[in-house]
Motif scaffolding. Structure first.
Motif, PDB file in Angstrom:
ATOM      1  N   PHE A 167      -3.648  -4.375   2.594  1.00  0.00           N
ATOM      2  CA  PHE A 167      -5.014  -4.357   3.119  1.00  0.00           C
ATOM      3  C   PHE A 167      -5.913  -4.286   1.889  1.00  0.00           C
ATOM      4  N   LEU A 168      -6.583  -5.389   1.595  1.00  0.00           N
ATOM      5  CA  LEU A 168      -7.332  -5.523   0.353  1.00  0.00           C
ATOM      6  C   LEU A 168      -8.626  -4.712   0.360  1.00  0.00           C
ATOM      7  N   PRO A 169      -8.992  -4.115  -0.774  1.00  0.00           N
ATOM      8  CA  PRO A 169     -10.242  -3.354  -0.849  1.00  0.00           C
ATOM      9  C   PRO A 169     -11.477  -4.187  -0.486  1.00  0.00           C
ATOM     10  N   ALA A 170     -11.451  -5.491  -0.720  1.00  0.00           N
ATOM     11  CA  ALA A 170     -12.600  -6.348  -0.360  1.00  0.00           C
ATOM     12  C   ALA A 170     -12.868  -6.305   1.134  1.00  0.00           C
ATOM     13  N   PHE A 171     -11.838  -6.023   1.936  1.00  0.00           N
ATOM     14  CA  PHE A 171     -12.021  -5.949   3.385  1.00  0.00           C
ATOM     15  C   PHE A 171     -12.893  -4.758   3.781  1.00  0.00           C
ATOM     16  N   LYS A 172     -13.005  -3.768   2.913  1.00  0.00           N
ATOM     17  CA  LYS A 172     -13.737  -2.549   3.222  1.00  0.00           C
ATOM     18  C   LYS A 172     -15.236  -2.647   2.915  1.00  0.00           C
ATOM     19  N   VAL A 207      -2.269  -0.303   8.705  1.00  0.00           N
ATOM     20  CA  VAL A 207      -1.110   0.590   8.801  1.00  0.00           C
ATOM     21  C   VAL A 207      -0.863   1.271   7.463  1.00  0.00           C
ATOM     22  N   ARG A 208      -0.573   2.565   7.498  1.00  0.00           N
ATOM     23  CA  ARG A 208      -0.148   3.277   6.292  1.00  0.00           C
ATOM     24  C   ARG A 208       1.378   3.242   6.279  1.00  0.00           C
ATOM     25  N   MET A 209       1.916   2.623   5.225  1.00  0.00           N
ATOM     26  CA  MET A 209       3.373   2.529   5.079  1.00  0.00           C
ATOM     27  C   MET A 209       3.690   2.021   3.677  1.00  0.00           C
ATOM     28  N   PRO A 210       4.923   2.237   3.212  1.00  0.00           N
ATOM     29  CA  PRO A 210       5.315   1.673   1.923  1.00  0.00           C
ATOM     30  C   PRO A 210       5.381   0.145   2.009  1.00  0.00           C
ATOM     31  N   ALA A 211       5.078  -0.518   0.905  1.00  0.00           N
ATOM     32  CA  ALA A 211       5.110  -1.981   0.859  1.00  0.00           C
ATOM     33  C   ALA A 211       6.499  -2.526   1.207  1.00  0.00           C
ATOM     34  N   GLY A 269       5.809   2.797  10.284  1.00  0.00           N
ATOM     35  CA  GLY A 269       4.393   2.564  10.020  1.00  0.00           C
ATOM     36  C   GLY A 269       3.520   3.543  10.792  1.00  0.00           C
ATOM     37  N   HIS A 270       2.473   4.024  10.145  1.00  0.00           N
ATOM     38  CA  HIS A 270       1.497   4.914  10.788  1.00  0.00           C
ATOM     39  C   HIS A 270       0.224   4.098  11.005  1.00  0.00           C
ATOM     40  N   ILE A 271      -0.063   3.749  12.257  1.00  0.00           N
ATOM     41  CA  ILE A 271      -1.209   2.908  12.585  1.00  0.00           C
ATOM     42  C   ILE A 271      -2.495   3.703  12.410  1.00  0.00           C
ATOM     43  N   LEU A 272      -3.390   3.162  11.563  1.00  0.00           N
ATOM     44  CA  LEU A 272      -4.677   3.811  11.310  1.00  0.00           C
ATOM     45  C   LEU A 272      -5.784   3.239  12.171  1.00  0.00           C
ATOM     46  N   GLY A 273      -5.661   1.962  12.530  1.00  0.00           N
ATOM     47  CA  GLY A 273      -6.703   1.353  13.343  1.00  0.00           C
ATOM     48  C   GLY A 273      -6.458  -0.125  13.573  1.00  0.00           C
ATOM     49  N   TYR A 274      -7.300  -0.686  14.424  1.00  0.00           N
ATOM     50  CA  TYR A 274      -7.233  -2.106  14.755  1.00  0.00           C
ATOM     51  C   TYR A 274      -8.108  -2.888  13.780  1.00  0.00           C
ATOM     52  N   ALA A 275      -7.678  -4.086  13.427  1.00  0.00           N
ATOM     53  CA  ALA A 275      -8.463  -4.996  12.592  1.00  0.00           C
ATOM     54  C   ALA A 275      -8.695  -6.275  13.386  1.00  0.00           C
ATOM     55  N   PRO A 276      -9.806  -6.947  13.137  1.00  0.00           N
ATOM     56  CA  PRO A 276     -10.135  -8.159  13.898  1.00  0.00           C
ATOM     57  C   PRO A 276      -9.033  -9.222  13.867  1.00  0.00           C
ATOM     58  N   LYS A 296      -0.370  -5.175  -4.343  1.00  0.00           N
ATOM     59  CA  LYS A 296       0.877  -5.449  -3.625  1.00  0.00           C
ATOM     60  C   LYS A 296       1.668  -4.192  -3.276  1.00  0.00           C
ATOM     61  N   ASN A 297       1.513  -3.128  -4.035  1.00  0.00           N
ATOM     62  CA  ASN A 297       2.268  -1.899  -3.771  1.00  0.00           C
ATOM     63  C   ASN A 297       1.460  -0.831  -3.043  1.00  0.00           C
ATOM     64  N   SER A 298       0.262  -1.173  -2.621  1.00  0.00           N
ATOM     65  CA  SER A 298      -0.570  -0.219  -1.894  1.00  0.00           C
ATOM     66  C   SER A 298       0.116   0.205  -0.600  1.00  0.00           C
ATOM     67  N   THR A 299      -0.085   1.448  -0.213  1.00  0.00           N
ATOM     68  CA  THR A 299       0.481   1.921   1.054  1.00  0.00           C
ATOM     69  C   THR A 299      -0.452   1.622   2.225  1.00  0.00           C
ATOM     70  N   LEU A 300      -1.609   1.070   1.953  1.00  0.00           N
ATOM     71  CA  LEU A 300      -2.526   0.639   3.006  1.00  0.00           C
ATOM     72  C   LEU A 300      -2.224  -0.836   3.283  1.00  0.00           C
ATOM     73  N   ARG A 301      -1.645  -1.122   4.468  1.00  0.00           N
ATOM     74  CA  ARG A 301      -1.123  -2.461   4.784  1.00  0.00           C
ATOM     75  C   ARG A 301      -1.834  -3.029   6.005  1.00  0.00           C
ATOM     76  N   LEU A 302      -1.694  -4.320   6.169  1.00  0.00           N
ATOM     77  CA  LEU A 302      -2.221  -5.032   7.323  1.00  0.00           C
ATOM     78  C   LEU A 302      -1.048  -5.735   8.000  1.00  0.00           C
ATOM     79  N   VAL A 303      -0.881  -5.522   9.293  1.00  0.00           N
ATOM     80  CA  VAL A 303       0.162  -6.198  10.069  1.00  0.00           C
ATOM     81  C   VAL A 303      -0.551  -7.106  11.057  1.00  0.00           C
ATOM     82  N   LYS A 304      -0.396  -8.415  10.877  1.00  0.00           N
ATOM     83  CA  LYS A 304      -1.119  -9.429  11.646  1.00  0.00           C
ATOM     84  C   LYS A 304      -0.213 -10.056  12.697  1.00  0.00           C
TER      85      LYS A 304
END
Length: 136
Positions: free
Chosen positions: A118-123, A96-100, A83-90, A57-65
């Motif tokens: 952005f959960l590690p399982a997604f990777k 996005v890299r940002m604070p929770a 937010g710093h956009i790292l890439g597109y997700a399906p 929940k506190n990861s700085t790697l986030r998903l904005v849907k």
């Protein structure tokens, strides 16, 4: 090889059956999430520890849907809020890299359905998930 292909297709179809609403779905090789219900489905039980949102929940790697196609204005809104956009997700999302703490701000952007970790399982690559499940 053919068996692996059919297994992969079957796995993808079974995962997609869990989504209640396409606008809520984010889908990756070995995991998918219905962000509206917070339900995460993984390709193999050994990936479940990597799919627990509470753990990350506190990861700085986030998903904005988003609820649909993302235009330049929505992209700019993420960046203007820090937010710093790292890439597109399906399915209309950004990694996005940002604070929770910025999740609430992201949810105020027009069309945002959800913002969270952005959960590690997604990777995990589907080939690794298949190897865990079926092995050779």
């Amino acid at each position: 090889m053919r068996t692996s292909l059919f297994i992969g297709i079957g796995l993808a179809l079974s995962l997609s059956a869990h989504a209640a609403d396409e606008r809520c779905l984010v889908s990756f090789d070995a995991a998918q999430q219905d962000v509206c219900s917070s339900k995460v489905s993984v390709a193999h039980p050994s990936l479940e520890p990597l799919a627990k949102a509470e753990e990350f929940k506190n990861s700085t790697l986030r998903l904005v849907k988003f609820d649909g196609p993302i235009d330049e204005g929505r992209r700019a809104a993420i960046q203007s809020r820090g937010g710093h956009i790292l890439g597109y997700a399906p399915e209309y999302a950004y990694i996005v890299r940002m604070p929770a703490e910025l999740d609430a701000s992201m949810r105020m952007i027009r069309g945002v359905v959800w913002s969270g970790p952005f959960l590690p399982a997604f990777k995990v690559d589907v080939n690794i998930a298949n190897e865990l499940q079926f092995g050779n």
